[in-house]
Design a protein around this motif. Structure first.
Motif, PDB file in Angstrom:
ATOM      1  N   ALA A 169       0.813  -1.213   0.000  1.00 43.50           N
ATOM      2  CA  ALA A 169       0.000   0.000   0.000  1.00 43.50           C
ATOM      3  C   ALA A 169       0.850   1.269   0.000  1.00 43.50           C
ATOM      4  O   ALA A 169       0.507   2.274  -0.621  1.00 43.50           O
ATOM      5  CB  ALA A 169      -0.932  -0.007   1.214  1.00 43.50           C
ATOM      6  N   SER A 170       2.001   1.217   0.672  1.00 47.72           N
ATOM      7  CA  SER A 170       2.766   2.441   0.885  1.00 47.72           C
ATOM      8  C   SER A 170       3.402   2.994  -0.389  1.00 47.72           C
ATOM      9  O   SER A 170       3.819   4.148  -0.415  1.00 47.72           O
ATOM     10  CB  SER A 170       3.857   2.178   1.929  1.00 47.72           C
ATOM     11  OG  SER A 170       4.732   1.186   1.415  1.00 47.72           O
ATOM     12  N   VAL A 171       3.457   2.192  -1.447  1.00 47.15           N
ATOM     13  CA  VAL A 171       4.110   2.716  -2.655  1.00 47.15           C
ATOM     14  C   VAL A 171       3.388   3.945  -3.200  1.00 47.15           C
ATOM     15  O   VAL A 171       3.972   4.750  -3.921  1.00 47.15           O
ATOM     16  CB  VAL A 171       4.224   1.647  -3.770  1.00 47.15           C
ATOM     17  CG1 VAL A 171       5.121   0.506  -3.327  1.00 47.15           C
ATOM     18  CG2 VAL A 171       2.856   1.155  -4.225  1.00 47.15           C
ATOM     19  N   ARG A 172       2.134   4.074  -2.834  1.00 44.98           N
ATOM     20  CA  ARG A 172       1.372   5.224  -3.325  1.00 44.98           C
ATOM     21  C   ARG A 172       1.999   6.548  -2.876  1.00 44.98           C
ATOM     22  O   ARG A 172       1.821   7.568  -3.527  1.00 44.98           O
ATOM     23  CB  ARG A 172      -0.079   5.124  -2.862  1.00 44.98           C
ATOM     24  CG  ARG A 172      -0.852   3.999  -3.569  1.00 44.98           C
ATOM     25  CD  ARG A 172      -2.229   3.775  -2.962  1.00 44.98           C
ATOM     26  NE  ARG A 172      -2.974   2.725  -3.631  1.00 44.98           N
ATOM     27  CZ  ARG A 172      -2.813   1.427  -3.408  1.00 44.98           C
ATOM     28  NH1 ARG A 172      -1.905   1.013  -2.535  1.00 44.98           N
ATOM     29  NH2 ARG A 172      -3.516   0.525  -4.071  1.00 44.98           N
ATOM     30  N   THR A 173       2.693   6.509  -1.769  1.00 49.66           N
ATOM     31  CA  THR A 173       3.283   7.757  -1.268  1.00 49.66           C
ATOM     32  C   THR A 173       4.441   8.224  -2.146  1.00 49.66           C
ATOM     33  O   THR A 173       4.888   9.361  -2.026  1.00 49.66           O
ATOM     34  CB  THR A 173       3.782   7.577   0.175  1.00 49.66           C
ATOM     35  OG1 THR A 173       4.733   6.506   0.190  1.00 49.66           O
ATOM     36  CG2 THR A 173       2.644   7.237   1.111  1.00 49.66           C
TER      37      THR A 173
END
Lengths: 780, 250
Positions: A169-173
């Motif tokens: 999920a964190s790749v969106r940042t």
């Protein structure tokens, strides 16, 4: 011995279509051409309201014997199509409504008379008391907590909700670019030139219910019909005559088929129902309606990182047999990423029950909407990144060296060179030259360029469908190859050809193996009485599945022919080859016709070890891997948009299609052209609006606008040919691709044209009024 | 979608037709290209249908130095093919060529179209701009005013349109007709026709839900059109004004 590639009628040749002779001369046999002696016609009393309790039905005095309601259909079971996906809520569709109607056009009673006109006269006299209930006419409103419920005991109106969350999920940042869009597609009607229809009678000799029906899947209809009528399946025969287009509209077990089958048995004479255009429009607008909330995350250079989607699909009132109410939304979730490679993906879907006709898969199924959604996001990223749309695509497409490739939703891309496909249409359009012209057009008429690239999964096999747990799972496909005593060949297949040219292309397959002239072949299809079981014609499966089965049956037949031929030539079977219509040995040849005559008429000349099965082989086929073939295409077009009148002109339209090995390139082009015509309909014309009460807006083709010859530009079609590694000849299904690309490509072109004035249209179809509305809003 | 039963009363001549149509529950049928579908949809269900196109007196055309008179049963196809007299520059032929598609033009008639009074029909708007006169069995009525609303006319029971008289504009006139349709041959969602001669200027705006709006003289301008189109929603008005702007003289 080996089969040899034969003369000019085999795989790869643009052979004229065998079936066109009868079609072009008006000598086909369509459902309404069939009217056995003693036939009576049906007219249905259909609900004029979308959601109501039916409190009373009064048959007109003197006509009680020829009007039937649910109460009269003793022993007839409702149509149910359950999905095995967890959380699926079941609906039960009564073939005549009993106590409740859930969409306009739902059948409430049926009238039988000598002619359709008389049956309609009686239908007018039937009195039905409706106690209206609030209707769910919009899928988003239908998911509100306080929305009226379609089905008893349901906690909400979703047949099924699904959610996938893949990747970190964190790749969106990491995203420098975040773009959001809300998109909506319209509910459409498929509008085959011939509507549905059936003629059914009880055959007293065979003790069989024999139904002619304008259907794409006769065997599936037989299975479902027998279940609803409580008959063993051998007591039902379904025959599809010439069928004037299907597109999915005829991929269903119909309530009308069940009602008519029951009445034919009960009344003892033939029964006929021919759907008219008003019935099909008011009760048959049943496809394509999606709503998307999308967020795309990308790097500054346009490389896609992640995609989030919330998709609603308006599934209508019931789950249809065999495809169920959730096929469309399940497809949305699994195919939205398309041919792009990225890191993280979230998708929630809702298949929402509404007071509209039950959803059916239409040519391309969810892909037309999905490609529109995905390709809109790619263009949105391009605009943010300040890059050409094709450049952003090239940075995200699966590269050819990665093939075969399992994408983020585990779709197995079998082969292909997507970047090359895109470059070919970019070159065809000549993007730099177009951009120069576009910069000049700063007046009220603006120019735009749009493109789309997408894949088309076809010939889905057991591994794809088993997980859905719907009533139909394709397995092995069979074909029967049967030689006649004079050397002709009958090919019997359980699929149904209704415009695809399969009477020609399957003959071409057989010709490649045996060399029998296709003029001496009959392709027998669409008849459960004489063909092997098949799930039928859907999902662009026939050329792969039935084509493979015909090849297998003909190959086995060739072995048997070789054995007899070798004996007649007095040589070893190892020394002969079959092809070009003959068996060739070291010292001479013998024709297949002579082999056939020998087997049937001069058995005294046969070798002792001849196969007693004769020149009649049924063989089955499945591709080496059954996750589907992946054909793909790029579409690019240019448009002009008049910002004052809202007029859109398609100026240029270029396509590059990779369908693997094309069995008949001319027919493949025809499939692309026909599909694009329908895709243009989706993009610019077709919409069945429903008002707040669930009333459809159109009852004639004057009100429901479908494109005609004048709306279809010259299409420039280019082909690549990357063989599928898994199929018999390397062929891939391409029946639907044409319909998938246009909404995306055209919408991107229109929005490119409007970008200069800051306007955008985010729903289909893009009509003059929607253009003008967007332009006025941008100027306000 | 089959018509309810009706009886057919075939007249021998116009007075016979007028008598047959004088009773209750009767409908005249000319080309039947609108009435046919309406019957099939059971949107109308007269007890009697009186077909008119077999009456010789409703056919034919004549022209004088100042007008063309077309029999009411003249088909769109006859006009489109140039088989009738026409105004200078083939004005009528070009209008007819844009009506629906060939099969409809083969049977549809100019008189039938005016009597049916579909607000989006081509002849209604164009002939209003051309200042045509409807000649009935009892009177001559200017087309402006002949249509009183959507699908409604001044005709009384038993009255039949015999012919349409179209005045010839003086040489050198300006004529433009433009309609906006989703597809060629479909009923338009916006249309306008403009005739300008040395005598004056006439602008007819059609497809507005009722009879065409006619502007003449100084009222003929975009602003004049905008003033009379106030009842439309802003988007429809914008599109309709675009049609107007395409027909006004430069």
């Amino acid at each position: 011995m080996d089969g040899v590639q034969s003369n000019g009628e085999g795989v790869g040749r643009s052979v004229p279509r065998k079936e066109d002779d009868r079609y072009l001369r008006g000598r086909g046999l369509f459902i309404a051409d069939i009217r056995p002696q003693g036939t009576q016609d049906l007219a249905f009393v259909r609900a004029p309201v979308a959601h109501a309790r039916v409190t009373a039905i009064r048959k007109p005095a003197g006509f009680e014997h020829c009007v039937f309601t649910a109460a009269d259909l003793m022993g007839v079971l409702p149509i149910t199509a359950v999905s095995g996906l967890p959380g699926f809520k079941q609906s039960s569709q009564l073939v005549l409504a009993n106590g409740r109607v859930r969409h306009v056009g739902e059948a409430v009673a049926v009238c039988v008379a000598d002619t359709r006109a008389e049956a309609e006269d009686i239908a007018e006299l039937v009195e039905v008391d409706y106690e209206e209930m609030p209707a769910v006419s919009d899928m988003l409103a239908g998911m509100a907590v306080d929305a009226p419920r379609l089905h008893e005991g349901w906690t909400d109106n979703a047949f099924l909700s699904t959610r996938v969350d893949i990747g970190e999920a964190s790749v969106r940042t990491n995203a420098a670019i975040v773009v959001r869009r809300t998109l909506r597609t319209a509910r459409q009607h498929m509008a085959p030139i011939e509507g549905r229809g059936l003629v059914v009678q009880w055959d007293r000799r065979l003790e069989q219910l024999v139904m002619h029906s304008s259907t794409q899947m006769p065997h599936i209809v037989r299975t479902g019909l027998a279940e609803c009528l409580g008959l063993p399946q051998e007591a039902v025969r379904i025959i599809a005559p010439d069928v004037g287009g299907g597109f999915g509209y005829k991929g269903i077990l119909l309530p009308e088929e069940v009602v008519a089958g029951h009445l034919a048995m009960r009344l003892g004479h033939p029964i006929r129902w021919i759907e008219d255009r008003r019935e099909s429009l008011t009760g048959g607008a049943n496809c394509r309606e999606h709503h998307y909330e999308l967020t795309a995350y990308a790097h500054a250079d346009g490389r896609l990182i992640a995609l989030d989607c919330e998709a609603h699909v308006d599934a209508g009132a019931y789950s249809i047999y065999p495809f169920s109410a959730c096929l469309e939304a399940a497809q949305v979730a699994s195919i939205l990423p398309g041919p792009y490679d990225f890191e993280a993906y979230r998708c929630s879907t809702w298949s929402v029950a509404t007071n509209k006709p039950p959803i059916l898969p239409y040519r391309g199924v969810a892909r037309a909407g999905v490609a529109y959604a995905m390709e809109t996001m790619i263009d949105a990223i391009a605009r943010e990144a300040g890059l050409e749309p094709h450049e952003v695509r090239l940075r995200n497409l699966i590269p050819p060296e990665a093939m075969p490739f399992d994408n983020i939703t585990n779709k197995h891309f079998d082969s292909g060179d997507y970047p090359q496909c895109l470059r070919r249409v970019v070159d065809a359009i000549d993007v730099p030259a177009f951009r120069a012209r576009q910069r000049q057009a700063t007046g009220p008429v603006r120019l735009g360029l749009g493109m789309a690239i997408f894949c088309e999964q076809a010939a889905h096999g057991t591994s794809v469908y088993a997980g859905w747990g719907i009533p139909m799972v394709p397995g092995f496909e069979q074909a029967q190859a049967r030689m006649s005593p004079d050397g002709g060949l009958e090919l019997r297949v359980g699929i149904q050809s209704h415009g695809q040219g399969l009477e020609t292309t399957l003959a071409q397959v057989a010709h490649s193996i045996l060399g029998v002239p296709i003029a001496r072949m009959r392709v027998v299809h669409g008849d459960t009485g004489v063909t092997p079981y098949s799930t039928g014609t859907w999902g662009s499966r026939c050329m792969v599945m039935a084509g493979g089965a015909v090849a297998e049956a003909c190959t086995q037949l060739a072995h048997r022919i070789a054995r007899i031929g070798a004996h007649l030539l007095q040589c070893s079977v190892a020394d002969v080859v079959v092809g070009d219509g003959e068996v060739r040995g070291p010292t001479g040849s013998v024709s297949i016709e002579t082999v056939a005559r020998t087997f049937y008429l001069r058995p005294q000349d046969l070798p002792e070890d001849v196969d007693g099965g004769g020149l009649d082989v049924t063989a089955g086929y499945k591709p080496e891997r059954d996750s589907g073939t992946f054909s793909y295409a790029a579409h690019a077009c240019t448009v002009s948009v008049d910002t004052r009148s809202g007029e859109i002109k398609l100026l240029d339209y270029a396509i590059c299609e990779d369908g693997g090995v094309l069995v008949n390139p001319m027919i493949a082009d025809g499939q692309v052209i026909g599909g694009v015509a329908q895709g243009i309909g989706t993009a610019l014309y077709e919409e069945m609006a429903f008002d707040a009460f669930g009333q459809p807006s159109a009852a004639t083709l004057a009100d429901y606008s479908i494109p005609g010859a004048t709306e279809i530009p010259v299409l420039r079609i280019d082909h690549m040919e990357t063989p599928s590694p898994y199929t018999r000849f390397g062929q891939k299904g391409i029946g639907e691709g044409g319909a998938i690309g246009p909404p995306a490509a055209i919408a991107n072109a229109v929005n490119d044209a409007l970008a200069g004035i800051g306007a955008r249209v985010d729903r289909l179809p893009i009509t003059a009024a929607r253009i003008v509305t967007a332009v006025m809003a941008a100027r306000a | 979608m089959k018509a309810a039963a009706f009886d057919l009363a075939v007249p021998e001549d116009i007075s016979d037709a007028a008598t047959l149509l004088a009773g209750e529950d009767r409908r005249a049928m000319a080309g039947g290209q609108s009435l046919g579908p309406m019957l099939n949809l059971r949107a109308t269900r007269p007890a009697w249908i009186v077909p008119l196109t077999g009456i010789a007196a409703l056919h034919g055309a004549e022209q004088t130095s100042d007008a063309i008179t077309l029999g009411a049963a003249t088909t769109h196809a006859a006009l489109a093919d140039g088989r009738t007299p026409d105004l200078e520059g083939g004005v009528l032929a070009r209008i007819a060529q844009g009506i629906a598609y060939r099969a409809v033009r083969n049977r549809g008639t100019i008189g039938g179209s005016l009597c049916h009074a579909d607000p989006a029909a081509d002849w209604l708007t164009t002939l209003t701009a051309l200042d045509a006169v409807v000649l009935t069995t009892t009177r001559a009525v200017p087309l402006e005013g002949f249509v009183t609303g959507a699908y409604r006319t001044l005709l009384v029971q038993g009255e039949i349109v015999r012919a349409i008289r179209i005045p010839k504009p003086a040489t050198g006139f300006h004529w433009r007709y433009h309609k906006l349709c989703r597809k060629p041959g479909e009923f338009a969602h916006a249309m306008a026709a403009c005739l300008a001669t040395t005598d004056g200027i006439r602008l007819a705006i059609g497809a507005v839900g009722g009879p065409p709006l006619l502007l003449t003289g100084d009222h003929v301008s975009l602003a004049g059109a905008e003033a009379v189109l106030g009842f439309l929603d802003p988007v429809d008005r914008c599109i309709q004004l675009e049609a107007v702007s395409r027909v006004l003289p430069a």
